[in-house]
Design a protein around this motif. Structure first.
Motif, PDB file in Angstrom:
ATOM      1  N   GLU A  87       0.824  -1.202   0.000  1.00 47.69           N
ATOM      2  CA  GLU A  87       0.000   0.000   0.000  1.00 47.69           C
ATOM      3  C   GLU A  87       0.867   1.266   0.000  1.00 47.69           C
ATOM      4  OE1 GLU A  87      -2.604  -0.327   3.308  1.00 47.69           O
ATOM      5  OE2 GLU A  87      -3.771  -1.982   2.460  1.00 47.69           O
ATOM      6  N   ILE A  88       1.970   1.226   0.768  1.00 45.49           N
ATOM      7  CA  ILE A  88       2.886   2.372   0.787  1.00 45.49           C
ATOM      8  C   ILE A  88       3.467   2.600  -0.609  1.00 45.49           C
ATOM      9  CG2 ILE A  88       5.090   3.222   1.672  1.00 45.49           C
ATOM     10  CD1 ILE A  88       4.416   1.802   4.314  1.00 45.49           C
ATOM     11  N   ALA A 100       2.176   1.738  -3.470  1.00 50.07           N
ATOM     12  CA  ALA A 100       1.124   2.251  -4.349  1.00 50.07           C
ATOM     13  C   ALA A 100       0.918   3.752  -4.133  1.00 50.07           C
ATOM     14  CB  ALA A 100      -0.180   1.489  -4.100  1.00 50.07           C
ATOM     15  N   LEU A 101       0.973   4.200  -2.882  1.00 54.74           N
ATOM     16  CA  LEU A 101       0.821   5.626  -2.591  1.00 54.74           C
ATOM     17  C   LEU A 101       2.013   6.432  -3.117  1.00 54.74           C
ATOM     18  CD1 LEU A 101      -0.641   5.434   1.019  1.00 54.74           C
ATOM     19  CD2 LEU A 101      -1.831   6.226  -1.036  1.00 54.74           C
ATOM     20  N   ASN A 124       3.793   5.656  -5.718  1.00 50.30           N
ATOM     21  CA  ASN A 124       3.611   5.728  -7.165  1.00 50.30           C
ATOM     22  C   ASN A 124       2.544   6.752  -7.524  1.00 50.30           C
ATOM     23  OD1 ASN A 124       5.562   3.885  -8.069  1.00 50.30           O
ATOM     24  ND2 ASN A 124       4.230   2.145  -7.645  1.00 50.30           N
ATOM     25  N   ALA A 125       1.486   6.834  -6.706  1.00 48.17           N
ATOM     26  CA  ALA A 125       0.455   7.847  -6.934  1.00 48.17           C
ATOM     27  C   ALA A 125       1.033   9.243  -6.760  1.00 48.17           C
ATOM     28  CB  ALA A 125      -0.720   7.619  -5.980  1.00 48.17           C
ATOM     29  N   ARG A 126       1.897   9.393  -5.755  1.00 47.21           N
ATOM     30  CA  ARG A 126       2.553  10.689  -5.538  1.00 47.21           C
ATOM     31  C   ARG A 126       3.440  11.042  -6.726  1.00 47.21           C
ATOM     32  NH1 ARG A 126       6.824  13.581  -3.477  1.00 47.21           N
ATOM     33  NH2 ARG A 126       6.394  14.990  -1.713  1.00 47.21           N
TER      34      ARG A 126
END
Length: 270
Positions: A44-45, A47-48, A50-52
């Motif tokens: 999850e970290i 994925a976040l 990568n979103a950032r």
């Protein structure tokens, strides 16, 4: 006498029983279950992050021109202060270290050839300070003097210079260059900065900053800290809100250090 005896008996019974929280705390789950949970959170970290990074890409596309500023030391300081103030299980030093690396990645994402010129004559101390501020992944070039490091920025061979106050560079900064940050930003105690970051870009306030100014040697302002002297001038540091003399020549600002350990803030320069 009966009431004190009953009260003492009740207290001894509570002590013998142990903390209520310990009784109510469930036993830990099996290690393989916990490790699976850690792997899930790590995913999850990532994925976040990568979103950032996708947002950073969009920010980069929104900046016009090859000379767009990608290093925002004031914003970086304000963000780390905000995150470090959140009460949780992570220590402020850990949060600062993690976000330093994340921000360095964002800088390189927008400008892959971003480079730090370090004035380090050979002991490696200033280079370690630069690494602490920019992270290990940021490209660095070691130069023999502050003047050489500042020249590298002035001549567009580097983006920023990390220099100590071991020479009069502050008294002859090239036009358009300013002090924009100080290192270390995260400090274990209340000390003056060990080095300064100089760049050819506008200053970037963090909201709690120290202003550096050059003044004639015969001026001794109240509420300021003298940092250096050269010829007919002295370098002074003014805390946020302190009035500057009318003949002051600002050479830049830097964020007040985030002190972790003894106190939560550095005192104003005296």
């Amino acid at each position: 006498m009966r009431k004190p005896i009953l009260a003492m008996s009740a207290l001894l019974a509570l002590l013998a029983a142990g903390p209520l929280q310990a009784q109510d705390t469930p036993p830990p789950r099996p290690l393989d279950v916990l490790r699976t949970e850690i792997d899930r959170v790590d995913g999850e970290i990532l994925a976040l992050l990568n979103a950032r990074a996708a947002i950073v890409d969009e920010v980069g596309r929104g900046k016009a021109g090859a000379n767009a500023v990608v290093f925002r030391p004031g914003r970086q300081a304000a963000l780390i202060r905000k995150l470090a103030a959140v009460q949780g299980r992570q220590k402020p030093a850990t949060i600062a270290r993690v976000w330093t690396a994340v921000i360095a990645g964002s800088i390189l994402q927008q400008k892959a050839d971003f480079s730090v010129a370090v004035a380090d004559a050979g002991d490696g101390a200033t280079e370690l300070l630069a690494q602490d501020y920019f992270g290990a992944q940021m490209p660095r070039q070691r130069l023999a003097s502050a003047d050489a490091a500042i020249a590298a920025v002035s001549e567009h061979r580097a983006d920023v210079a990390v220099v100590r106050l071991d020479g009069p560079w502050w008294n002859r900064l090239p036009e358009g260059m300013h002090v924009v940050a100080a290192v270390p930003f995260v400090a274990p105690s209340e000390k003056a900065p060990a080095a300064y970051i100089v760049a050819r870009q506008d200053i970037d306030p963090s909201g709690d900053d120290v202003t550096l100014v050059r003044l004639p040697a015969d001026v001794a302002p109240d509420g300021a800290q003298q940092l250096a002297a050269d010829g007919g001038f002295k370098l002074w540091a003014f805390a946020k809100g302190a009035p500057l003399p009318t003949n002051a020549e600002p050479i830049g600002i830097h964020a007040r250090p985030l002190v972790i350990g003894g106190t939560d803030k550095t005192p104003a320069p005296k």
